[in-house]
Design a protein around this motif. Structure first.
Motif, PDB file in Angstrom:
ATOM      1  N   SER A   3      -5.331  -5.935  -3.144  1.00 26.00           N
ATOM      2  CA  SER A   3      -4.611  -4.670  -3.200  1.00 26.00           C
ATOM      3  C   SER A   3      -4.823  -3.885  -1.919  1.00 26.00           C
ATOM      4  O   SER A   3      -5.844  -3.985  -1.272  1.00 26.00           O
ATOM      5  CB  SER A   3      -5.119  -3.837  -4.385  1.00 26.00           C
ATOM      6  N   THR A   4      -3.860  -3.069  -1.534  1.00 22.50           N
ATOM      7  CA  THR A   4      -4.006  -2.180  -0.384  1.00 22.50           C
ATOM      8  C   THR A   4      -4.017  -0.731  -0.823  1.00 22.50           C
ATOM      9  O   THR A   4      -3.765   0.166  -0.045  1.00 22.50           O
ATOM     10  CB  THR A   4      -2.858  -2.390   0.626  1.00 22.50           C
ATOM     11  N   THR A  18     -10.625  -1.066  -4.710  1.00 19.14           N
ATOM     12  CA  THR A  18      -9.278  -1.635  -4.605  1.00 19.14           C
ATOM     13  C   THR A  18      -8.827  -1.767  -3.162  1.00 19.14           C
ATOM     14  O   THR A  18      -7.701  -2.177  -2.907  1.00 19.14           O
ATOM     15  CB  THR A  18      -8.269  -0.752  -5.365  1.00 19.14           C
ATOM     16  N   THR A  19      -9.672  -1.416  -2.204  1.00 22.68           N
ATOM     17  CA  THR A  19      -9.283  -1.444  -0.799  1.00 22.68           C
ATOM     18  C   THR A  19     -10.152  -2.428  -0.039  1.00 22.68           C
ATOM     19  O   THR A  19     -11.258  -2.774  -0.470  1.00 22.68           O
ATOM     20  CB  THR A  19      -9.457  -0.051  -0.163  1.00 22.68           C
ATOM     21  N   PRO A  20      -9.671  -2.891   1.126  1.00 26.60           N
ATOM     22  CA  PRO A  20     -10.520  -3.741   1.961  1.00 26.60           C
ATOM     23  C   PRO A  20     -11.660  -2.929   2.565  1.00 26.60           C
ATOM     24  O   PRO A  20     -11.725  -1.711   2.400  1.00 26.60           O
ATOM     25  CB  PRO A  20      -9.551  -4.240   3.044  1.00 26.60           C
ATOM     26  N   SER A  21     -12.554  -3.598   3.252  1.00 20.46           N
ATOM     27  CA  SER A  21     -13.737  -2.909   3.774  1.00 20.46           C
ATOM     28  C   SER A  21     -13.383  -1.905   4.863  1.00 20.46           C
ATOM     29  O   SER A  21     -12.403  -2.060   5.582  1.00 20.46           O
ATOM     30  CB  SER A  21     -14.728  -3.930   4.332  1.00 20.46           C
ATOM     31  N   HIS A  22     -14.207  -0.854   4.934  1.00 14.01           N
ATOM     32  CA  HIS A  22     -14.152   0.124   6.024  1.00 14.01           C
ATOM     33  C   HIS A  22     -12.841   0.907   6.096  1.00 14.01           C
ATOM     34  O   HIS A  22     -12.383   1.280   7.181  1.00 14.01           O
ATOM     35  CB  HIS A  22     -14.413  -0.550   7.379  1.00 14.01           C
ATOM     36  N   LEU A 524     -17.772  -1.650   1.340  1.00 16.00           N
ATOM     37  CA  LEU A 524     -17.368  -3.026   1.626  1.00 16.00           C
ATOM     38  C   LEU A 524     -16.114  -3.434   0.866  1.00 16.00           C
ATOM     39  O   LEU A 524     -15.546  -4.497   1.116  1.00 16.00           O
ATOM     40  CB  LEU A 524     -18.520  -3.979   1.303  1.00 16.00           C
ATOM     41  N   GLY A 525     -15.691  -2.589  -0.081  1.00 13.67           N
ATOM     42  CA  GLY A 525     -14.384  -2.762  -0.696  1.00 13.67           C
ATOM     43  C   GLY A 525     -14.252  -3.954  -1.610  1.00 13.67           C
ATOM     44  O   GLY A 525     -15.209  -4.367  -2.275  1.00 13.67           O
ATOM     45  N   ASN A 526     -13.058  -4.526  -1.603  1.00 12.36           N
ATOM     46  CA  ASN A 526     -12.700  -5.542  -2.591  1.00 12.36           C
ATOM     47  C   ASN A 526     -12.941  -6.971  -2.116  1.00 12.36           C
ATOM     48  O   ASN A 526     -12.428  -7.925  -2.695  1.00 12.36           O
ATOM     49  CB  ASN A 526     -11.226  -5.381  -2.986  1.00 12.36           C
ATOM     50  N   GLY A 527     -13.701  -7.131  -1.047  1.00 14.00           N
ATOM     51  CA  GLY A 527     -14.031  -8.479  -0.592  1.00 14.00           C
ATOM     52  C   GLY A 527     -13.203  -8.967   0.576  1.00 14.00           C
ATOM     53  O   GLY A 527     -13.466 -10.046   1.106  1.00 14.00           O
ATOM     54  N   PHE A 528     -12.201  -8.201   0.964  1.00 11.99           N
ATOM     55  CA  PHE A 528     -11.362  -8.574   2.098  1.00 11.99           C
ATOM     56  C   PHE A 528     -11.622  -7.637   3.277  1.00 11.99           C
ATOM     57  O   PHE A 528     -11.893  -6.445   3.089  1.00 11.99           O
ATOM     58  CB  PHE A 528      -9.873  -8.501   1.727  1.00 11.99           C
ATOM     59  N   SER A 529     -11.526  -8.183   4.474  1.00  9.70           N
ATOM     60  CA  SER A 529     -11.626  -7.350   5.666  1.00  9.70           C
ATOM     61  C   SER A 529     -10.241  -6.811   6.017  1.00  9.70           C
ATOM     62  O   SER A 529      -9.217  -7.310   5.548  1.00  9.70           O
ATOM     63  CB  SER A 529     -12.157  -8.167   6.852  1.00  9.70           C
TER      64      SER A 529
END
Length: 577
Positions: A3-4, A18-22, A524-529
């Motif tokens: 998700s973005t 629900t967001t990528p890291s950082h 660190l979010g949802n596991g995606f960079s």
């Protein structure tokens, strides 16, 4: 696929990210003051940050700070004009090697307009109180409009860019306000006053008085200058005096990039190399003392007066200036130099300690500012601490930019900044960069608050005092560099300009107490960079033919280039199920 969506709250949440890291949080910043520091803050945030609001409140009706307020005759900067600019924003058409206040003001005004920064600035708005709300981890800032109306605004970070040389003061001389002539202060100059044909008195031989005297002398009928103590004047700083650039020279600066850059680098290197002059017992200090003393004596051209004006304290113990045409003016026919104390002011003039009364038409007080570093308005931190009270004895600080007990608070040009050994604008840039790094980390991680640890402040002050003992600034003289209560040096960095730049280049988070909202790793979010959301990104950037010296750890997506990459980063990359 990932998700973005945006994060679930300002201060973090225990819900599944629900967001990528950082990913950035929205950042709210309020700044007091729109002089050179506040202007640079606006530039930095606009050009290197996204997802922020910035409100700069300026008490004056215009931007510019010092260079708006000070308009006395001869007001100028004692740093070469081509180096009194932001490092990245040269000005080729300075009129002379030492620029006046109006020309410097125009530089900053043009800079604000060129980069569209006025939208962040509210003039004739005065910050009158700032208070930390511990429960909400935010600052409550009270602002007074020109009409006296008050309102409150909240922010994540409060930054003081109010400066120090902005609270001018009358001298503590009995009877001063009884004077029936025209009473002027250098920092509150009335440009409508006509000096022509008048008998003018001038109190003070600091930087302002030294600049004023040569400008008033040709206009006044008589000028009496009252000097209480000797001071070092360094004519060599002026490189032969005030030099007005020709149109041909300005055109060369404009058209030949290396010509202007070469001059700026030469000036900067010369100023940087001056630091050894401030080390006690150094050969450089001894040589400089001899040269400056001889040049002062030659320009005064009066042995008795020179004996009184040339100090016996260390060169550099108090700030010196080029003093263009000052020393030569002291012995002109219409100038009378009175060496001693003024014991009182009468309706007609000044009475000195020898009992003589000097009748005057105009009395100019070039007597400086309140330089205590105590804030001009209440800044209330954790546990109700008022920074004004905390700094009542000594301004214990962290690297001149922060204070223990005041979370999410930073200042430009705070105590122990290097205002005496080089150009101040590069210091403003360094501090703005440092503050920007903190704001960047706050945006990208779920930080609640951060402040320097008490032990870090203690160790810094201890180290600062130890280094200061080796400098001429701690020798015996009256100087605004010193705290009059403790004798400690509070207005200078204990090293060179480059030394301070290097100190700020290492942001030591171990010197800070950092608290988080929720799980400190939720950033660190949802596991995606973020790279995986950019279809054009090289997700195998670390695969190389050889060790090229670059790190395989890219770290965070810095806010510092977010302006150019945000659109790309938020484009969803397609993944197969």
């Amino acid at each position: 696929m990932p998700s973005t969506g945006t994060s679930s709250g300002r201060n973090g949440s225990s819900a599944m990210p629900t967001t990528p890291s950082h990913v950035n949080r929205q950042l709210r910043v309020i700044c007091a003051g729109a002089g050179a520091s506040g202007i640079y803050l606006a530039y930095r945030l606009k050009h290197y940050f996204t997802d922020f609001t910035l409100d700069i409140y300026e008490k004056n009706p215009e931007i510019g700070g010092t260079w708006l307020e000070n308009r006395y005759p001869g007001c100028a900067c004692d740093v070469p004009a081509h180096n009194y600019t932001y490092s990245f924003e040269p000005k080729w058409d300075w009129s002379a090697n030492y620029a006046g206040s109006e020309e410097i003001f125009k530089y900053f005004s043009d800079f604000v307009d060129r980069y569209g920064l006025r939208k962040y600035i509210s003039c004739s708005h005065k910050v009158v109180r700032a208070e930390w709300d511990e429960a909400k981890a935010e600052w409550e800032v009270h602002v007074e409009k020109q009409n006296g109306a008050l309102y409150v605004q909240r922010c994540d970070f409060f930054i003081s860019a109010a400066g120090i040389l902005n609270s001018w003061r009358w001298p503590a001389i009995p009877g001063l306000q009884s004077f029936k002539g025209t009473l002027l202060h250098s920092a509150n100059w009335d440009q409508s006053v006509d000096i022509k044909g008048k008998h003018v008195g001038l109190i003070g031989n600091g930087s302002s008085g030294i600049q004023i005297l040569p400008q008033v002398q040709p206009i006044a009928d008589k000028l009496t200058t009252f000097i209480r103590e000797p001071t070092w004047v360094n004519p060599s700083m002026a490189g032969g005096g005030q030099y007005v650039y020709t149109e041909e020279e300005k055109a060369r600066f404009r058209d030949e990039e290396e010509s202007l850059l070469g001059l700026r680098k030469k000036n900067e290197a010369t100023m940087t190399a001056a630091f050894p002059m401030f080390i006690r017992g150094s050969n450089t200090h001894a040589a400089a003392t001899k040269v400056v003393g001889e040049e002062m004596r030659r320009k005064i051209n009066d042995e008795a007066l020179a004996d009184k004006l040339i100090p016996d304290f260390s060169l550099g113990c108090r700030r010196f200036t080029p003093g263009i045409n000052y020393l030569e003016s002291l012995t002109l026919p219409n100038v009378k130099t009175v060496y001693g104390e003024i014991v009182k002011v009468t309706p007609e003039g000044c009475v000195t300690d020898n009992g003589e009364e000097h009748k005057l038409d105009i009395l100019i007080c070039a007597t400086g500012f309140d330089t205590s570093f105590k804030p001009r308005f209440p800044i209330i931190g954790r546990d109700g601490k008022n920074l004004h009270d905390e700094w009542s004895t000594d301004p214990d600080n962290y690297l001149g930019i922060a204070a223990h007990g005041f979370p999410n608070f930073f200042m430009f040009l705070g105590p122990n900044c290097p205002v005496g050994v080089g150009p101040v604008l590069i210091i403003i840039e360094a501090q703005g960069t440092y503050i920007g790094e903190v704001l960047n980390r706050w945006q990208k991680q779920n930080i609640k608050a951060m402040e320097p640890r008490q032990e870090a402040v203690r160790d810094f002050i201890e180290h600062k005092d130890q280094l200061m003992a080796n400098t001429v600034w701690t020798t015996k003289c009256l100087s605004w560099y010193k705290n009059p209560q403790t004798g400690k040096i509070t207005a200078l960095w204990p090293g060179s300009t480059l030394h301070y730049l290097q100190a700020l280049s290492d942001l030591r988070y171990d010197d800070y107490h950092v608290s988080y909202s929720g799980n400190r790793f939720s950033y660190l979010g949802n596991g995606f960079s973020q790279w995986e959301l950019d279809p054009s990104a090289d997700v195998a950037y670390y695969i190389r033919d050889n060790d090229d010296g670059t790190s395989v750890l890219k770290g965070t997506m810095s806010t510092h280039n977010a302006k150019d990459t945000t659109a790309k980063l938020m484009t969803t990359r397609k993944f197969s199920d």
